[in-house]
Design a protein around this motif. Structure first.
Motif, PDB file in Angstrom:
ATOM      1  N   PHE A 199       4.931  -5.368  -1.875  1.00  0.00           N
ATOM      2  CA  PHE A 199       4.938  -6.495  -2.798  1.00  0.00           C
ATOM      3  C   PHE A 199       4.026  -6.166  -3.972  1.00  0.00           C
ATOM      4  O   PHE A 199       2.811  -6.065  -3.799  1.00  0.00           O
ATOM      5  CB  PHE A 199       4.465  -7.763  -2.089  1.00  0.00           C
ATOM      6  CG  PHE A 199       4.404  -8.983  -2.964  1.00  0.00           C
ATOM      7  CD1 PHE A 199       5.466  -9.306  -3.795  1.00  0.00           C
ATOM      8  CD2 PHE A 199       3.292  -9.803  -2.970  1.00  0.00           C
ATOM      9  CE1 PHE A 199       5.423 -10.421  -4.613  1.00  0.00           C
ATOM     10  CE2 PHE A 199       3.230 -10.926  -3.774  1.00  0.00           C
ATOM     11  CZ  PHE A 199       4.301 -11.233  -4.609  1.00  0.00           C
ATOM     12  N   PRO A 200       4.567  -5.967  -5.181  1.00  0.00           N
ATOM     13  CA  PRO A 200       3.719  -5.467  -6.275  1.00  0.00           C
ATOM     14  C   PRO A 200       2.604  -6.418  -6.683  1.00  0.00           C
ATOM     15  O   PRO A 200       1.552  -5.977  -7.147  1.00  0.00           O
ATOM     16  CB  PRO A 200       4.722  -5.262  -7.425  1.00  0.00           C
ATOM     17  CG  PRO A 200       5.896  -6.113  -7.091  1.00  0.00           C
ATOM     18  CD  PRO A 200       5.970  -6.137  -5.595  1.00  0.00           C
ATOM     19  N   ARG A 201       2.817  -7.724  -6.532  1.00  0.00           N
ATOM     20  CA  ARG A 201       1.800  -8.679  -6.971  1.00  0.00           C
ATOM     21  C   ARG A 201       0.873  -9.116  -5.839  1.00  0.00           C
ATOM     22  O   ARG A 201       0.204 -10.148  -5.932  1.00  0.00           O
ATOM     23  CB  ARG A 201       2.491  -9.895  -7.610  1.00  0.00           C
ATOM     24  CG  ARG A 201       3.045  -9.581  -8.985  1.00  0.00           C
ATOM     25  CD  ARG A 201       3.868 -10.711  -9.556  1.00  0.00           C
ATOM     26  NE  ARG A 201       5.100 -10.932  -8.835  1.00  0.00           N
ATOM     27  CZ  ARG A 201       6.195 -10.183  -8.950  1.00  0.00           C
ATOM     28  NH1 ARG A 201       6.190  -9.152  -9.781  1.00  0.00           N
ATOM     29  NH2 ARG A 201       7.278 -10.454  -8.270  1.00  0.00           N
ATOM     30  N   GLN A 202       0.822  -8.322  -4.790  1.00  0.00           N
ATOM     31  CA  GLN A 202      -0.109  -8.626  -3.708  1.00  0.00           C
ATOM     32  C   GLN A 202      -1.544  -8.413  -4.194  1.00  0.00           C
ATOM     33  O   GLN A 202      -1.855  -7.379  -4.794  1.00  0.00           O
ATOM     34  CB  GLN A 202       0.166  -7.721  -2.507  1.00  0.00           C
ATOM     35  CG  GLN A 202      -0.709  -8.059  -1.312  1.00  0.00           C
ATOM     36  CD  GLN A 202      -0.346  -7.282  -0.060  1.00  0.00           C
ATOM     37  OE1 GLN A 202      -0.985  -7.433   0.957  1.00  0.00           O
ATOM     38  NE2 GLN A 202       0.677  -6.442  -0.118  1.00  0.00           N
ATOM     39  N   PRO A 203      -2.435  -9.386  -3.972  1.00  0.00           N
ATOM     40  CA  PRO A 203      -3.817  -9.226  -4.423  1.00  0.00           C
ATOM     41  C   PRO A 203      -4.472  -7.969  -3.850  1.00  0.00           C
ATOM     42  O   PRO A 203      -4.133  -7.518  -2.756  1.00  0.00           O
ATOM     43  CB  PRO A 203      -4.505 -10.498  -3.893  1.00  0.00           C
ATOM     44  CG  PRO A 203      -3.398 -11.499  -3.794  1.00  0.00           C
ATOM     45  CD  PRO A 203      -2.183 -10.710  -3.383  1.00  0.00           C
ATOM     46  N   GLY A 248      -1.755  -4.504  -4.333  1.00  0.00           N
ATOM     47  CA  GLY A 248      -0.456  -4.398  -4.969  1.00  0.00           C
ATOM     48  C   GLY A 248      -0.493  -3.534  -6.219  1.00  0.00           C
ATOM     49  O   GLY A 248      -1.527  -3.387  -6.888  1.00  0.00           O
ATOM     50  N   GLY A 249       0.649  -2.957  -6.556  1.00  0.00           N
ATOM     51  CA  GLY A 249       0.721  -2.121  -7.739  1.00  0.00           C
ATOM     52  C   GLY A 249       0.429  -2.871  -9.025  1.00  0.00           C
ATOM     53  O   GLY A 249       0.015  -2.276 -10.024  1.00  0.00           O
ATOM     54  N   SER A 250       0.647  -4.181  -9.029  1.00  0.00           N
ATOM     55  CA  SER A 250       0.388  -4.991 -10.218  1.00  0.00           C
ATOM     56  C   SER A 250      -0.959  -5.706 -10.178  1.00  0.00           C
ATOM     57  O   SER A 250      -1.283  -6.460 -11.094  1.00  0.00           O
ATOM     58  CB  SER A 250       1.502  -6.037 -10.386  1.00  0.00           C
ATOM     59  OG  SER A 250       2.759  -5.432 -10.528  1.00  0.00           O
ATOM     60  N   ALA A 251      -1.729  -5.492  -9.112  1.00  0.00           N
ATOM     61  CA  ALA A 251      -2.972  -6.244  -8.938  1.00  0.00           C
ATOM     62  C   ALA A 251      -3.958  -6.008 -10.080  1.00  0.00           C
ATOM     63  O   ALA A 251      -4.748  -6.895 -10.424  1.00  0.00           O
ATOM     64  CB  ALA A 251      -3.622  -5.884  -7.603  1.00  0.00           C
ATOM     65  N   PHE A 252      -3.916  -4.816 -10.676  1.00  0.00           N
ATOM     66  CA  PHE A 252      -4.823  -4.493 -11.786  1.00  0.00           C
ATOM     67  C   PHE A 252      -4.021  -3.923 -12.952  1.00  0.00           C
ATOM     68  O   PHE A 252      -4.454  -2.983 -13.619  1.00  0.00           O
ATOM     69  CB  PHE A 252      -5.902  -3.517 -11.320  1.00  0.00           C
ATOM     70  CG  PHE A 252      -6.719  -4.040 -10.168  1.00  0.00           C
ATOM     71  CD1 PHE A 252      -7.785  -4.899 -10.378  1.00  0.00           C
ATOM     72  CD2 PHE A 252      -6.391  -3.711  -8.856  1.00  0.00           C
ATOM     73  CE1 PHE A 252      -8.522  -5.403  -9.323  1.00  0.00           C
ATOM     74  CE2 PHE A 252      -7.117  -4.210  -7.783  1.00  0.00           C
ATOM     75  CZ  PHE A 252      -8.187  -5.066  -8.018  1.00  0.00           C
TER      76      PHE A 252
END
Length: 546
Positions: A285-289, A292-296
């Motif tokens: 899940f990219p937006r996993q805190p 995740g790949g999108s967390a930062f």
């Protein structure tokens, strides 16, 4: 510093998630990674319920775990028999584990309606089961199922169940929010009342995520003194999942000053989170805190400009603390800061007024207006960057390609692709059939290139997505809109994504395929593109070509 033990139940509760299945081999691999992460307990499963779990407990005996204690799971004994004659409890003993968690009903409604026993008989099941197991285990935990709902319905009875478990030898009383609907304020109030009634009792927390509060409830329990936190990697679990240890662990370590796995092991968290997802055949899940790949990941130009000056402006922790990295995304929202940040990642120290930066930003915005999305196709952007810097290197040149579809009434439709390339001064002319035009193109392209570039045999196309962009032609015909193709590829070490956009879906697919192959060849090239001192040389030869 306070400490809390981490009890991972991915291999048991996590497998109850929809579309989640683990073989015995999968469970062994994940258990070894969890041990490497430094969790304290790994719940291997319910040995009395299925052959996979039974095989796991037998196989795990061959592994010398360094950090974790393997635990078994079970229930209180059948109401129609005794603990000594219950096959479920016997299976826990036969699993040869040092620790076990036994769950029992603490909600009077469940005792009378689910078990169909009297309230007194339910307490006898709890006492008898734990007392029977106690001599066979170093550590024994009682999972107080539906405790928070049970406490709200009948607090005296819920407490009586906990007392029975404690008196029978339970080391930790684990309070379960089994339906996942408790609020943090309720959890805090109820735990305080339990502590007042059972002073000195070691408490744990096991929360489900049906109200999106499993992590919050778990942190609240630890704040109030809970000594054990149960949860799963990536929050896998039945319905909406379990408390996510990938969020709980760093929150405890970095924000609450509670020691769990320690700072060195914490750096492994993102990698092991992804490993578990891959082994379980679940897309991360990219937006996993935290992990995740999108967390930062930063996209807006204002954000990126601030992050470049000081990451704390838009990052709540240093991503390296959890094994993650900062990322800057490229899109029509990008500013020069985005370009400069990515350039530094590639080894180039560009100035913000460098004409190449302005040209690249303009080209990026032009392509994004057509439908290119470089925020999810960073491999394509990297290729575009080097081409515009003037250091582009061709591994092959396309001369021609053609795709034909064959359809008849008797056989399944198939596609045939013919590809003509110039590779290292020679013309390669190949053809291939495939399940659809993209598969046929992929096979034909590889067939032409692998004799010159054998490492392409390691590469696989992992995912293929098509989206019609909402851009009609001048006459308003939606079928003339641009089509965007995203391709995810990978080899033994890495994954990367590429993008293609065209009015023609075959051309868009070709662009993404060519980018993907070029990216693989670039990463494997020991010479790569030259980097003159990390500074942009405006006179360097090259061309921008799509």
């Amino acid at each position: 510093m306070r400490q809390a033990s981490i009890y991972d139940t991915t291999l048991r509760d996590g497998t109850q998630a929809e579309e989640m299945h683990l073989t015995t081999e999968d469970k062994i691999r994940i258990a070894c990674k969890l041990d490497e992460l430094g969790v304290h307990y790994i719940e291997g499963g319910w040995p009395g319920s299925n052959p996979t779990d039974k095989a796991f407990f037998k196989e795990i005996q061959n592994y010398a775990l360094k950090n974790a204690c393997v635990a078994a799971f079970g229930s209180t004994h059948n109401a129609k028999t005794t603990a000594e004659n219950d096959p479920n409890l016997k299976a826990v003993i036969e699993a040869q584990v040092a620790a076990a968690s036994i769950f029992g009903k603490t909600w009077d409604f469940h005792a009378t309606h689910a078990l169909k026993v009297s309230l007194q008989r339910n307490i006898e099941l709890i006492s008898g089961s734990l007392a029977f197991l106690r001599p066979h285990l170093k550590e024994l935990f009682f999972d107080a199922e539906h405790f928070f709902d049970g406490f709200k319905a009948n607090p005296d009875y819920a407490i009586a169940c906990l007392k029975a478990a404690r008196d029978a030898g339970a080391d930790v009383l684990v309070l379960c929010d089994t339906n996942g609907g408790a609020l943090p304020a309720e959890v805090a109030e109820i735990i305080a009342k339990v502590q007042a009634t059972l002073p000195g009792a070691a408490l744990g927390i096991h929360a489900h995520n049906d109200a999106e509060l499993a992590v919050a409830n778990s942190l609240e329990a630890v704040r109030l003194g809970a000594a054990q936190v149960q949860g799963t990697m990536n929050g896998y679990g039945e319905r909406c999942g379990n408390a996510n240890l990938c969020s709980i662990i760093p929150s405890l370590e970095l924000k609450m000053g509670v020691r769990t796995i320690g700072p060195e092991n914490l750096k492994k968290l993102a990698g092991i989170s992804h490993y578990v997802a891959e082994t379980a055949n679940q897309r991360p899940f990219p937006r996993q805190p935290y992990v995740g790949g999108s967390a930062f990941a930063h996209k807006g130009g204002v954000h990126v400009s601030a992050v470049v000056k000081n990451p704390q402006t838009y990052e709540h922790i240093d991503p390296a603390q959890v094994g993650n990295v900062s990322r800057v995304l490229l899109s029509d929202l990008a500013g020069r800061s985005n370009i400069l940040f990515k350039a530094r990642q590639y080894g180039y120290d560009l100035e913000k007024d460098d004409p190449a930066v302005l040209d690249l930003l303009a080209e990026l915005k032009r392509r994004e207006s057509m439908g290119y999305d470089y925020s999810v196709a960073e491999a394509s952007y990297e290729i575009l960057f080097f081409r515009m810097m003037g250091w582009s290197k061709r591994y092959f040149q396309m001369l021609n390609y053609r795709v034909l579809d064959a359809v008849n009434d008797e056989k399944e439709p198939f596609s045939e692709a013919t590809v003509m390339l110039q590779v290292r001064g020679e013309v390669a002319h190949t053809a291939a059939t495939g399940h659809g035009p993209v598969n046929a193109l992929d096979v034909a392209l590889r067939r032409a290139l692998e004799p010159s570039y054998p490492t392409l045999a390691q590469m696989r196309l992992l995912d293929f997505k098509v989206r019609v962009m909402s851009m009609a032609d001048k006459n308003g015909g939606g079928t003339a809109s641009y089509v965007r193709v995203l391709i995810e590829s990978g080899d033994r070490q890495n994954r990367w994504s590429t993008v293609g956009v065209s009015h023609n879906i075959i051309e868009a697919s070709w662009q993404a395929l060519v980018d993907s192959i070029n990216y693989k060849l670039f990463k494997d090239d020991p010479q790569k593109w030259p980097r003159p001192g990390g500074k942009h040389d405006a006179t360097a030869p090259g061309e921008v070509r799509r």
